[in-house]
Enzyme design. Structure first.
Site, PDB file in Angstrom:
ATOM      1  N   ALA A 121       0.796  -1.227   0.000  1.00  0.00           N
ATOM      2  CA  ALA A 121       0.000   0.000   0.000  1.00  0.00           C
ATOM      3  C   ALA A 121       0.830   1.278   0.000  1.00  0.00           C
ATOM      4  O   ALA A 121       0.258   2.364  -0.002  1.00  0.00           O
ATOM      5  CB  ALA A 121      -0.922  -0.018   1.220  1.00  0.00           C
ATOM      6  N   ASN A 190       1.227  -3.729   8.208  1.00  0.00           N
ATOM      7  CA  ASN A 190       2.031  -4.123   7.046  1.00  0.00           C
ATOM      8  C   ASN A 190       2.810  -2.952   6.454  1.00  0.00           C
ATOM      9  O   ASN A 190       3.939  -3.122   5.992  1.00  0.00           O
ATOM     10  CB  ASN A 190       1.139  -4.778   5.994  1.00  0.00           C
ATOM     11  N   HIS A 220      -1.334   7.266   4.750  1.00  0.00           N
ATOM     12  CA  HIS A 220      -0.069   6.945   5.408  1.00  0.00           C
ATOM     13  C   HIS A 220       0.887   8.094   5.111  1.00  0.00           C
ATOM     14  O   HIS A 220       1.093   8.434   3.941  1.00  0.00           O
ATOM     15  CB  HIS A 220       0.549   5.660   4.849  1.00  0.00           C
TER      16      HIS A 220
HETATM   17  N1  LIG Z   1       1.562  -5.069   2.365  1.00  0.00           N
HETATM   18  C1  LIG Z   1       0.440  -4.366   2.380  1.00  0.00           C
HETATM   19  O1  LIG Z   1       0.443  -3.147   2.121  1.00  0.00           O
HETATM   20  C2  LIG Z   1      -0.863  -5.039   2.712  1.00  0.00           C
HETATM   21  C3  LIG Z   1      -2.055  -4.320   2.589  1.00  0.00           C
HETATM   22  C4  LIG Z   1      -3.256  -4.974   2.864  1.00  0.00           C
HETATM   23  C5  LIG Z   1      -3.250  -6.286   3.272  1.00  0.00           C
HETATM   24  N2  LIG Z   1      -2.070  -6.958   3.392  1.00  0.00           N
HETATM   25  C6  LIG Z   1      -2.034  -8.362   3.840  1.00  0.00           C
HETATM   26  O2  LIG Z   1      -2.737  -9.138   2.891  1.00  0.00           O
HETATM   27  C7  LIG Z   1      -3.527 -10.101   3.587  1.00  0.00           C
HETATM   28  C8  LIG Z   1      -4.718 -10.479   2.715  1.00  0.00           C
HETATM   29  O3  LIG Z   1      -5.535  -9.315   2.530  1.00  0.00           O
HETATM   30  P1  LIG Z   1      -6.978  -9.436   1.847  1.00  0.00           P
HETATM   31  O4  LIG Z   1      -7.555  -8.079   1.860  1.00  0.00           O
HETATM   32  O5  LIG Z   1      -6.894 -10.204   0.581  1.00  0.00           O
HETATM   33  O6  LIG Z   1      -7.720 -10.344   2.946  1.00  0.00           O
HETATM   34  P2  LIG Z   1      -9.077 -11.188   2.756  1.00  0.00           P
HETATM   35  O7  LIG Z   1      -9.562 -11.432   4.143  1.00  0.00           O
HETATM   36  O8  LIG Z   1      -9.969 -10.545   1.768  1.00  0.00           O
HETATM   37  O9  LIG Z   1      -8.555 -12.560   2.106  1.00  0.00           O
HETATM   38  C9  LIG Z   1      -7.675 -13.415   2.734  1.00  0.00           C
HETATM   39  C10 LIG Z   1      -8.043 -14.829   2.309  1.00  0.00           C
HETATM   40  O10 LIG Z   1      -7.000 -15.712   2.720  1.00  0.00           O
HETATM   41  C11 LIG Z   1      -7.594 -16.911   3.239  1.00  0.00           C
HETATM   42  N3  LIG Z   1      -6.640 -17.536   4.130  1.00  0.00           N
HETATM   43  C12 LIG Z   1      -6.246 -17.133   5.350  1.00  0.00           C
HETATM   44  N4  LIG Z   1      -5.328 -17.985   5.860  1.00  0.00           N
HETATM   45  C13 LIG Z   1      -5.135 -18.950   4.928  1.00  0.00           C
HETATM   46  C14 LIG Z   1      -4.327 -20.104   4.867  1.00  0.00           C
HETATM   47  N5  LIG Z   1      -3.529 -20.439   5.877  1.00  0.00           N
HETATM   48  N6  LIG Z   1      -4.372 -20.871   3.752  1.00  0.00           N
HETATM   49  C15 LIG Z   1      -5.176 -20.541   2.712  1.00  0.00           C
HETATM   50  N7  LIG Z   1      -5.983 -19.457   2.723  1.00  0.00           N
HETATM   51  C16 LIG Z   1      -5.965 -18.678   3.817  1.00  0.00           C
HETATM   52  C17 LIG Z   1      -8.865 -16.415   3.916  1.00  0.00           C
HETATM   53  O11 LIG Z   1      -9.792 -17.463   4.074  1.00  0.00           O
HETATM   54  C18 LIG Z   1      -9.337 -15.341   2.939  1.00  0.00           C
HETATM   55  O12 LIG Z   1     -10.160 -15.890   1.932  1.00  0.00           O
HETATM   56  C19 LIG Z   1      -3.916  -9.415   4.890  1.00  0.00           C
HETATM   57  O13 LIG Z   1      -4.127 -10.354   5.926  1.00  0.00           O
HETATM   58  C20 LIG Z   1      -2.721  -8.536   5.190  1.00  0.00           C
HETATM   59  O14 LIG Z   1      -1.827  -9.174   6.090  1.00  0.00           O
HETATM   60  C21 LIG Z   1      -0.890  -6.361   3.102  1.00  0.00           C
END
Ligand SMILES: NC(=O)c1ccc[n+]([C@@H]2O[C@H](COP(=O)([O-])OP(=O)(O)OC[C@H]3O[C@@H](n4cnc5c(N)ncnc54)[C@H](O)[C@@H]3O)[C@@H](O)[C@H]2O)c1
Length: 269
Positions: A121, A190, A220
């Site tokens: 992000a 993150n 941010h």
């Molecule tokens: N780096 C960044 O800037 C940034 C920004 C936003 C989110 N993120 C990370 O990305 C992750 C995902 O975000 P999102 O918005 O897609 O979330 P989301 O909740 O929409 O989707 C996550 C999916 O992963 C699945 N999941 C969770 N653990 C799992 C596992 N062990 N095996 C298989 N599937 C699994 C969940 O069931 C869900 O369907 C967040 O948890 C966050 O840590 C990072």
């Protein structure tokens, strides 16, 4: 051009878009090998429509050159060492997992697979990384402002939850180290974690979290100063329509990171 086989862990707001674009041939040098999805596992792999096959982790290790984590910090903690030790590259979105110092040390030393982190992000990490290479920064502050509900945590008492939910203007919810922020606000970390990894020093990064009912965009502000200069980046992202805690730009940052990690064409690095 070599074609690299890509697996995705997690089929939510980020993973679905990443998988669809790879399957549609929009990532240079990549083909979709499949998806490790909790929902698929829960339904025996039959009821979830994916653009690629459902994989177990074992299948993914055999079939993939690189796996992208779009699932959460626990998935990084659970899978990273197995993936990297198997010689498969691992690109993670949940960089906050590296706030666990012991895990971070193990992952940075693990191989032969390579660990990649998406800029996600935020931007400006290239310049911060260059500055840190010249000399350590003296101060780094990441100020994040989000809608109040996204900052409410299960450990908070009812008074604090009420204070956050009922605020009618900007309210500082946390000011402290990136490490403490990681434990207290794991889903909001993150960005600070990406900054900490860019400057190569978690201890130098302070985090301020503000709840603002008017924050229709997640903002941010990254401020850093040190021998190389003074930097201030302000980022204002629209939330994802599929998950208000995630910025809509993140899947596209992942796709960009993926293409850079595959290294099949030149461009801005
Ligand atoms: N780096 C960044 O800037 C940034 C920004 C936003 C989110 N993120 C990370 O990305 C992750 C995902 O975000 P999102 O918005 O897609 O979330 P989301 O909740 O929409 O989707 C996550 C999916 O992963 C699945 N999941 C969770 N653990 C799992 C596992 N062990 N095996 C298989 N599937 C699994 C969940 O069931 C869900 O369907 C967040 O948890 C966050 O840590 C990072």
């Amino acid at each position: 051009m070599t074609s690299h086989r890509i697996g995705i862990i997690g089929y939510g707001a980020i993973g679905a878009r990443v998988a669809e674009d790879i399957a549609a041939g929009k990532v240079f040098g990549a083909e979709l090998a499949g998806i490790i999805s909790r929902r698929a596992a829960a339904t025996g792999g039959s009821a979830v429509e994916h653009p690629g096959p459902n994989l177990t982790l074992e299948m993914a290790l055999e079939r993939c050159d690189l796996i992208v984590e779009c699932a959460g910090q626990q998935a990084v903690a659970d899978y990273a060492e197995t993936i990297l030790s198997a010689g498969v590259d691992f690109l993670i979105t949940s960089i906050g997992a590296l706030a666990d110092h012991d895990l971070a040390e193990r992952l940075h030393a693990c191989g032969p697979g390579r660990l990649f982190m998406t800029s996600g992000a935020v931007g400006g990490l290239d310049l911060l990384g260059a500055g840190a290479r010249e000399a350590a920064f003296t101060s780094v502050l990441v100020s994040t402002t989000k809608l109040p509900e996204t900052l409410v945590q299960s450990w908070m008492d009812t008074t604090e939850v009420q204070r956050i939910r009922e605020t009618d203007g900007p309210l500082q919810v946390f000011l402290g180290s990136a490490k403490d922020a990681a434990q207290l606000f794991p889903r909001s970390l993150n960005v600070a974690a990406a900054v900490a990894e860019a400057v190569g020093n978690w201890d130098s990064v302070q985090v301020r979290l503000t709840a603002d009912p008017a924050a229709t965009l997640t903002s941010h502000v990254i401020e850093a100063s040190g021998p190389s200069g003074e930097y201030k980046f302000e980022i204002r992202n629209n939330p994802s329509p599929d998950n208000p805690r995630t910025s809509g730009i993140v899947p596209f940052a992942v796709l960009r990171s993926l293409e850079a990690a595959l290294g099949e064409r030149g461009g801005l690095v």
